[in-house]
Design a protein around this motif. Structure first.
Motif, PDB file in Angstrom:
ATOM      1  N   VAL A  24     -20.251 -15.566  -3.421  1.00  0.00           N
ATOM      2  CA  VAL A  24     -19.747 -16.778  -4.060  1.00  0.00           C
ATOM      3  C   VAL A  24     -19.241 -17.750  -3.013  1.00  0.00           C
ATOM      4  CG1 VAL A  24     -19.062 -15.369  -6.051  1.00  0.00           C
ATOM      5  CG2 VAL A  24     -17.345 -16.073  -4.384  1.00  0.00           C
ATOM      6  N   SER A  25     -19.279 -19.022  -3.358  1.00  0.00           N
ATOM      7  CA  SER A  25     -18.716 -20.061  -2.495  1.00  0.00           C
ATOM      8  C   SER A  25     -18.147 -21.164  -3.382  1.00  0.00           C
ATOM      9  CB  SER A  25     -19.774 -20.622  -1.554  1.00  0.00           C
ATOM     10  OG  SER A  25     -20.863 -21.168  -2.272  1.00  0.00           O
ATOM     11  N   GLY A  26     -17.257 -21.942  -2.796  1.00  0.00           N
ATOM     12  CA  GLY A  26     -16.592 -22.998  -3.547  1.00  0.00           C
ATOM     13  C   GLY A  26     -15.324 -22.537  -4.231  1.00  0.00           C
ATOM     14  N   PHE A  27     -15.023 -21.253  -4.131  1.00  0.00           N
ATOM     15  CA  PHE A  27     -13.791 -20.697  -4.689  1.00  0.00           C
ATOM     16  C   PHE A  27     -13.591 -19.325  -4.066  1.00  0.00           C
ATOM     17  CE2 PHE A  27     -15.459 -17.467  -7.628  1.00  0.00           C
ATOM     18  CZ  PHE A  27     -16.792 -17.836  -7.698  1.00  0.00           C
ATOM     19  N   THR A  28     -12.431 -18.744  -4.296  1.00  0.00           N
ATOM     20  CA  THR A  28     -12.159 -17.399  -3.797  1.00  0.00           C
ATOM     21  C   THR A  28     -12.106 -16.413  -4.950  1.00  0.00           C
ATOM     22  OG1 THR A  28      -9.782 -17.813  -3.885  1.00  0.00           O
ATOM     23  CG2 THR A  28     -10.899 -18.248  -1.796  1.00  0.00           C
ATOM     24  N   LEU A  29     -12.372 -15.158  -4.658  1.00  0.00           N
ATOM     25  CA  LEU A  29     -12.480 -14.139  -5.696  1.00  0.00           C
ATOM     26  C   LEU A  29     -11.140 -13.760  -6.314  1.00  0.00           C
ATOM     27  CD1 LEU A  29     -15.219 -11.785  -4.222  1.00  0.00           C
ATOM     28  CD2 LEU A  29     -15.423 -13.394  -6.120  1.00  0.00           C
ATOM     29  N   ASP A  30     -10.051 -14.236  -5.750  1.00  0.00           N
ATOM     30  CA  ASP A  30      -8.752 -13.978  -6.385  1.00  0.00           C
ATOM     31  C   ASP A  30      -8.373 -15.100  -7.346  1.00  0.00           C
ATOM     32  OD1 ASP A  30      -6.605 -14.937  -3.554  1.00  0.00           O
ATOM     33  OD2 ASP A  30      -8.301 -15.927  -4.518  1.00  0.00           O
ATOM     34  N   TYR A  31      -9.312 -16.027  -7.578  1.00  0.00           N
ATOM     35  CA  TYR A  31      -9.036 -17.158  -8.476  1.00  0.00           C
ATOM     36  C   TYR A  31      -9.744 -17.029  -9.813  1.00  0.00           C
ATOM     37  CZ  TYR A  31      -7.733 -21.942  -9.626  1.00  0.00           C
ATOM     38  OH  TYR A  31      -7.186 -23.043 -10.227  1.00  0.00           O
ATOM     39  N   TYR A  32     -10.928 -16.435  -9.811  1.00  0.00           N
ATOM     40  CA  TYR A  32     -11.700 -16.261 -11.039  1.00  0.00           C
ATOM     41  C   TYR A  32     -12.154 -14.816 -11.181  1.00  0.00           C
ATOM     42  CZ  TYR A  32     -12.302 -21.366 -11.413  1.00  0.00           C
ATOM     43  OH  TYR A  32     -12.106 -22.720 -11.538  1.00  0.00           O
ATOM     44  N   ALA A  33     -12.459 -14.441 -12.418  1.00  0.00           N
ATOM     45  CA  ALA A  33     -13.126 -13.169 -12.659  1.00  0.00           C
ATOM     46  C   ALA A  33     -14.627 -13.347 -12.449  1.00  0.00           C
ATOM     47  CB  ALA A  33     -12.857 -12.704 -14.090  1.00  0.00           C
ATOM     48  N   ILE A  34     -15.304 -12.244 -12.180  1.00  0.00           N
ATOM     49  CA  ILE A  34     -16.750 -12.256 -11.982  1.00  0.00           C
ATOM     50  C   ILE A  34     -17.381 -11.213 -12.894  1.00  0.00           C
ATOM     51  CG2 ILE A  34     -18.653 -11.872 -10.378  1.00  0.00           C
ATOM     52  CD1 ILE A  34     -17.141 -14.370  -9.715  1.00  0.00           C
ATOM     53  N   GLY A  35     -18.502 -11.576 -13.468  1.00  0.00           N
ATOM     54  CA  GLY A  35     -19.220 -10.642 -14.327  1.00  0.00           C
ATOM     55  C   GLY A  35     -20.683 -10.544 -13.961  1.00  0.00           C
ATOM     56  N   TRP A  36     -21.274  -9.425 -14.333  1.00  0.00           N
ATOM     57  CA  TRP A  36     -22.722  -9.228 -14.225  1.00  0.00           C
ATOM     58  C   TRP A  36     -23.304  -9.207 -15.637  1.00  0.00           C
ATOM     59  CZ3 TRP A  36     -25.600  -9.496  -9.942  1.00  0.00           C
ATOM     60  CH2 TRP A  36     -24.981  -9.290  -8.707  1.00  0.00           C
ATOM     61  N   PHE A  37     -24.399  -9.915 -15.793  1.00  0.00           N
ATOM     62  CA  PHE A  37     -25.127  -9.979 -17.052  1.00  0.00           C
ATOM     63  C   PHE A  37     -26.592  -9.687 -16.762  1.00  0.00           C
ATOM     64  CE2 PHE A  37     -21.858 -11.974 -19.754  1.00  0.00           C
ATOM     65  CZ  PHE A  37     -20.941 -12.327 -18.785  1.00  0.00           C
ATOM     66  N   ARG A  38     -27.353  -9.347 -17.779  1.00  0.00           N
ATOM     67  CA  ARG A  38     -28.778  -9.109 -17.570  1.00  0.00           C
ATOM     68  C   ARG A  38     -29.572  -9.590 -18.764  1.00  0.00           C
ATOM     69  NH1 ARG A  38     -28.950  -2.444 -17.833  1.00  0.00           N
ATOM     70  NH2 ARG A  38     -28.578  -2.216 -20.092  1.00  0.00           N
ATOM     71  N   GLN A  39     -30.826  -9.910 -18.493  1.00  0.00           N
ATOM     72  CA  GLN A  39     -31.711 -10.370 -19.553  1.00  0.00           C
ATOM     73  C   GLN A  39     -33.117  -9.853 -19.289  1.00  0.00           C
ATOM     74  OE1 GLN A  39     -31.901 -14.659 -20.088  1.00  0.00           O
ATOM     75  NE2 GLN A  39     -32.496 -14.416 -22.228  1.00  0.00           N
ATOM     76  N   ALA A  40     -33.616  -9.086 -20.240  1.00  0.00           N
ATOM     77  CA  ALA A  40     -34.989  -8.601 -20.198  1.00  0.00           C
ATOM     78  C   ALA A  40     -35.869  -9.550 -21.011  1.00  0.00           C
ATOM     79  CB  ALA A  40     -35.065  -7.185 -20.761  1.00  0.00           C
ATOM     80  N   PRO A  41     -37.166  -9.572 -20.741  1.00  0.00           N
ATOM     81  CA  PRO A  41     -38.063 -10.477 -21.486  1.00  0.00           C
ATOM     82  C   PRO A  41     -37.963 -10.258 -22.992  1.00  0.00           C
ATOM     83  CG  PRO A  41     -39.195  -9.563 -19.607  1.00  0.00           C
ATOM     84  CD  PRO A  41     -37.879  -8.843 -19.692  1.00  0.00           C
ATOM     85  N   GLY A  42     -37.825 -11.368 -23.726  1.00  0.00           N
ATOM     86  CA  GLY A  42     -37.775 -11.294 -25.178  1.00  0.00           C
ATOM     87  C   GLY A  42     -36.453 -10.848 -25.757  1.00  0.00           C
ATOM     88  N   THR A  43     -35.429 -10.724 -24.909  1.00  0.00           N
ATOM     89  CA  THR A  43     -34.113 -10.291 -25.392  1.00  0.00           C
ATOM     90  C   THR A  43     -33.056 -11.320 -25.023  1.00  0.00           C
ATOM     91  OG1 THR A  43     -33.459  -9.064 -23.408  1.00  0.00           O
ATOM     92  CG2 THR A  43     -34.811  -7.896 -25.031  1.00  0.00           C
ATOM     93  N   GLU A  44     -31.901 -11.207 -25.650  1.00  0.00           N
ATOM     94  CA  GLU A  44     -30.786 -12.086 -25.310  1.00  0.00           C
ATOM     95  C   GLU A  44     -30.074 -11.563 -24.064  1.00  0.00           C
ATOM     96  OE1 GLU A  44     -29.599 -13.673 -29.805  1.00  0.00           O
ATOM     97  OE2 GLU A  44     -28.161 -12.564 -28.594  1.00  0.00           O
TER      98      GLU A  44
END
Length: 123
Positions: A24-44
């Protein structure tokens, strides 16, 4: 300007492991939370995991509990997702995202995204 850049995706056999990263850039990791998301073809797009600003709170989707681990290194502005015992159903584009908070039960609401990295689990 907030920026998130994912890397580390690729092709892995079922049962294998992979670690993907989000710098990440433009901010520090102690300021925001971070998440991982995923998307397979044809799914949300679905939430996979998140980590709070302090790193003390994490959340995992039921489908990845016990197999995936989220972590971060504030000094390197990097968030990781260690993925073990991978299954074909884990194949997707994986995105990291920024949110205000990560809740241990409900996860995270993202407001800014990276471009994604492809993970393919196949023999």
């Amino acid at each position: 300007q907030l920026e998130l850049v994912e890397s580390g995706g690729g092709l892995v056999q079922p049962g294998g492991s992979l670690r993907i990263s989000c710098v990440v850039s433009g901010f520090t990791l102690d300021y925001y939370a971070i998440g991982w998301f995923r998307q397979a073809p044809g799914t949300e797009r679905e939430g996979v995991s998140c980590i709070s600003r302090s790193g003390s709170i994490t959340n995992y989707a039921d489908s990845v509990k016990g197999r995936f681990t989220i972590s971060k290194t504030n000094a390197n502005n990097t968030v990781y997702l260690q993925m073990n015992s991978l299954e074909p159903e884990d194949s997707a584009v994986y995105y990291c995202a920024v949110g205000m908070a990560c809740d241990s039960q409900s996860g995270m609401r993202p407001f800014h995204w990276g471009q994604g990295t492809q993970v393919t689990v196949s023999s």
